[in-house]
Structures are given as C-alpha cells and as structure tokens.
Design a protein around this motif. Sequence first.
Motif, short mmCIF file in Angstrom:
data_model
loop_
_atom_site.label_atom_id
_atom_site.label_comp_id
_atom_site.label_asym_id
_atom_site.label_seq_id
_atom_site.Cartn_x
_atom_site.Cartn_y
_atom_site.Cartn_z
N LYS A 1 37.14 40.82 29.99
CA LYS A 1 38.05 41.85 29.47
C LYS A 1 39.23 41.18 28.80
O LYS A 1 39.84 40.26 29.35
CB LYS A 1 38.53 42.75 30.59
CG LYS A 1 39.40 43.90 30.10
CD LYS A 1 39.95 44.69 31.27
CE LYS A 1 40.70 45.93 30.86
NZ LYS A 1 41.38 46.55 32.00
N HIS B 1 40.52 48.71 39.94
CA HIS B 1 41.50 47.64 40.21
C HIS B 1 41.94 47.75 41.66
O HIS B 1 42.93 48.41 41.98
CB HIS B 1 42.72 47.79 39.30
CG HIS B 1 42.41 47.69 37.84
ND1 HIS B 1 42.21 46.49 37.19
CD2 HIS B 1 42.28 48.65 36.88
CE1 HIS B 1 41.97 46.71 35.90
NE2 HIS B 1 42.00 48.01 35.68
N HIS C 1 38.27 52.59 28.94
CA HIS C 1 39.13 53.78 29.10
C HIS C 1 39.60 54.42 27.78
O HIS C 1 40.78 54.60 27.54
CB HIS C 1 40.32 53.52 30.01
CG HIS C 1 41.15 52.30 29.73
ND1 HIS C 1 41.55 51.94 28.47
CD2 HIS C 1 41.65 51.37 30.57
CE1 HIS C 1 42.26 50.84 28.56
NE2 HIS C 1 42.34 50.47 29.80
N ASP D 1 38.91 53.60 36.15
CA ASP D 1 40.17 52.85 36.03
C ASP D 1 41.06 53.09 37.26
O ASP D 1 42.29 53.16 37.15
CB ASP D 1 40.91 53.20 34.74
CG ASP D 1 41.96 52.16 34.37
OD1 ASP D 1 42.00 51.08 35.00
OD2 ASP D 1 42.76 52.43 33.45
N HIS E 1 34.90 50.20 36.40
CA HIS E 1 36.30 49.92 36.06
C HIS E 1 37.21 50.32 37.22
O HIS E 1 37.63 51.47 37.33
CB HIS E 1 36.68 50.68 34.78
CG HIS E 1 37.98 50.25 34.18
ND1 HIS E 1 38.23 50.31 32.82
CD2 HIS E 1 39.11 49.75 34.73
CE1 HIS E 1 39.45 49.86 32.58
NE2 HIS E 1 40.02 49.52 33.72
#
Length: 463
Positions: free
Chosen positions: A150, A60, A239, A315, A58
């Motif tokens: 997702k 970004h 998360h 995350d 996870h």
Amino acid sequence: MGTLIKNGTVVNATGSQRADVLIQGEKIAQVAANISNDSHQIVDATNLLVMPGGIDVHTHLDMPFGGTTSADDFETGTIAAAFGGTTSLVDFAIQYRGQTMRHALDEWMKKASGKAVIDYSFHMIVTELPDAGLGDMDVMVRDEGVTSFKLFMAYPGVFMVDDATIFRALRRTGENGGLVCMHAENGGVIDLLVQEALRKGHKAPKYHALTRPPRAEGEATGRAIALAEMAGVPIYIVHLSSADALQKVREARDMGLPAFAETCPQYLFLSYDNYEEPGFDGAKYVMSPPLREKWHQDVLWKGLAKDDLQVISTDHCPFCMAGQKELGTDDFSKIPNGAPGIETRLTLVHNGGVRQGRISLNRFVELCSTTPAKMFGLFPRKGTIAVGSDADIVVFDPEKQQTLGLKTLHMRVDYNPYEGTVVRGAPSYVISRGAVIIENDRFVGTRGAGQFLKRGPSLASTL
Ligand SMILES: [Zn+2]
C-alpha cells in the motif's frame, strides 16, 4: 466424525443451491443434497444461508496513528470481526522510513500471533523505496506471502510518497507479481487547505471533510491509474468514497485497463451530514477520505452493481471519543482518522444492499468474500464453499433482527457510527477452519487460533 450443516441454502458468488455441507477437520469435504447424518455434529441451517466467511481486506488493528493507537488489538478486533461473520482479514504492516519491510512484518506478526481468533494476513505499507526496498518487495512476495503493497498519495511527511516512488513500486510488481493498493487523495492540496482553514480559526470536525474535497480524491485516483497504465500493471484503489473517483475507475475499466477499487459501508450509509452533529460528535466520523454528500451513495451502489467497484472492505480503525478523538477538540487536524466497522460490514451491506434490491445475494458474497480472496491471493482456499476449501463459513439468518450499537456490538470503542440502526439479517453460526467460533450470539472460539496466511499472487487479471 465431522460437522454437518444441514438443510441450508449454499450461497456462492456463482449461484445458490439447496445443499448440505460436510466439514472434516479444517476443510470442506462434501457439498451435496441430503448427506447422511452418520455420527456428525449437526448444525441445523433450515431457512438459513450458508455462505463463505467474510474476508475484510482493509483493517487497522493495534495501529499507531497521530500519537495514539487504534483501540482494537488483534484479539478484540478479530472477535468482533467473527461476531460479524468475517473469518479472514488482511491488515497492514507499516514500513516506516529508515526501517526494512522485514522489520515491519516482524513487528506486526508479534501484534497478531497468539491473539487473533481468525486467520489474518498483511499488506505492506511502503513509505520509502530506496534500491534495497525493491529487493525487499521481491522477498515479501516470494518468501513471505505478502503479495500486496500500500502506498499513500496523502499524509505528507508521514506516509505520502511521490509519483516516482509510486511508479517504481508499480513497475516492480510487474516483475514480482505483487499488487499495489493506493490511498488516492492529493495530499499536497489537502495539506494546504488544512493549514488555510486552521489559520482562519476553523477548528470543528466538519472542516476535516471540507478540506478534503472529492476532486482531491478524483485527481489522485486518475493519476494513480495513469501511473499503473504507464507501468503496465494492475492497480487497486482503497476506500473509494466519491463519484469523482469512481468516474476515473469506470473510465479506465471502459478502456480495458486492469483498475480495481473497493468501497466501505461508511461511504454507502453515512454522509457529510454526520459532521454537522452537535458539539464534537462530528469527530466520530473523521476518517480519510471523509464522508461525502449523500448523493454519492447512489453512485457507489451503482458502481457495486455494475462491477466498477469489486470489493467492500471496512477500513476498520477505531478510536475512542474519550482520550483519543478528543486530541482534536481544538483542532480538527489532530483528530485521529478512523472509525469502527469490522463487525457491521455483512449486516449493513446485506440489509441495505440485498434487502433493498440493490445487489443480489450472490453479488453480496462476491463483494464481501469471493473477490477479496481472488484479488489478494487467497482463492480458492478462502472465499468459496467448495470441496477442498477451508471450512470458513457463516450460517446467516436473513430474517434475524439486530439493533446496532454499543450494547450489542463487541468492538473495543466507546461509540458506534450506526447507533440505534435496526438491520435484518445476521450470522447465526460462524465457523473458522472447521471450528464453530460464534454460536447463539456467543464467542466460543480460541484466542490465538487464527493463523497467518501466506498469500499467493493476485488473481486480478482474471477478474
Ligand atoms: Zn486504511
């Protein structure tokens, strides 16, 4: 000639053994006691742990959000990951409304290729699902190795999809073998609470947390699991931050449902108190879901120990205070959501989990590498020290001391949530597909050496 890791303790999810590890090319060729040196390049692992490289499912990197873009790209972000002992990541490509999944995948491939220093893959974020999109999902799973999707129950008007769309996506994964990952927060309720807070003149960062209550996460988690149950498929909650949400997952698992969830270090080590830091500093911790009251941490640790939580991811979604988080100085709802963490996952979880006796070393490997690989179709190529697997290895010194902070870390962001925290246990060497990429706290890898990983189906049903 190969690379021979000598005299270490090999730690897998299933057990530990004193053994040498021989790497030939990109693969692990032998795991055995006393492999002869021959003409191999030697990595001395005396008193060190030899573990499968971390897998962060996870992240970004280079992601547009709220009028800005996350501060690490695929080069800086993967170098930071490597420093922290992570050798594969699964990031997110975003299918925006009106666009195809193919277009999204192409865009994210462009961001990563030629830059990433470790192997990478993508989940596909789905923001709408017309009939053509169902076919797109099949193509992603079958042809592209993008085997997970997702969906968001939060961020109305941006990412949020309704229950019917979620249900359609879930049912389709039952046919094509994909897995749905869910951002589970009740976006409608949160949006209303946010508007109400702003009307009252509540502008400070802490209102980000106060308008996203744990119940909003618990409700959505329960609903997501119920939708998956009706569709007859597994589901993976991303998360997970609160006891409320964990309770829903635990109940489902007790009923025998294939419900899975990840949590992240920030929910294990930081808390609502951080939002009360002076001035605008609370913005450093604005992420969704938000940090919770401290007592949730113990509940999450128990969930990790008892397998109600199966994965720890980061995350990672960094935004600088200067120029980015600042966008929300006068309005907490305009603070870009996210925080840095790609580099500190293994050190924090080892220090706070293994050293504190909350989880075993083998469980640590399972949570940070083996189960992520199984959940997302990378096992046994990744996630284990075994003959024939990729030589993605972290040689970890359980006694090495590190002070976390801007001076010691490599993420491209102007603050660190753990500034000044001292941890014991850190990587000494990191090896990616047979090549040493971190040695003596130096990056010695190659820009662009990371490869796109076509993933297989999730092995969730075996977990
Ligand atoms: Zn995320």
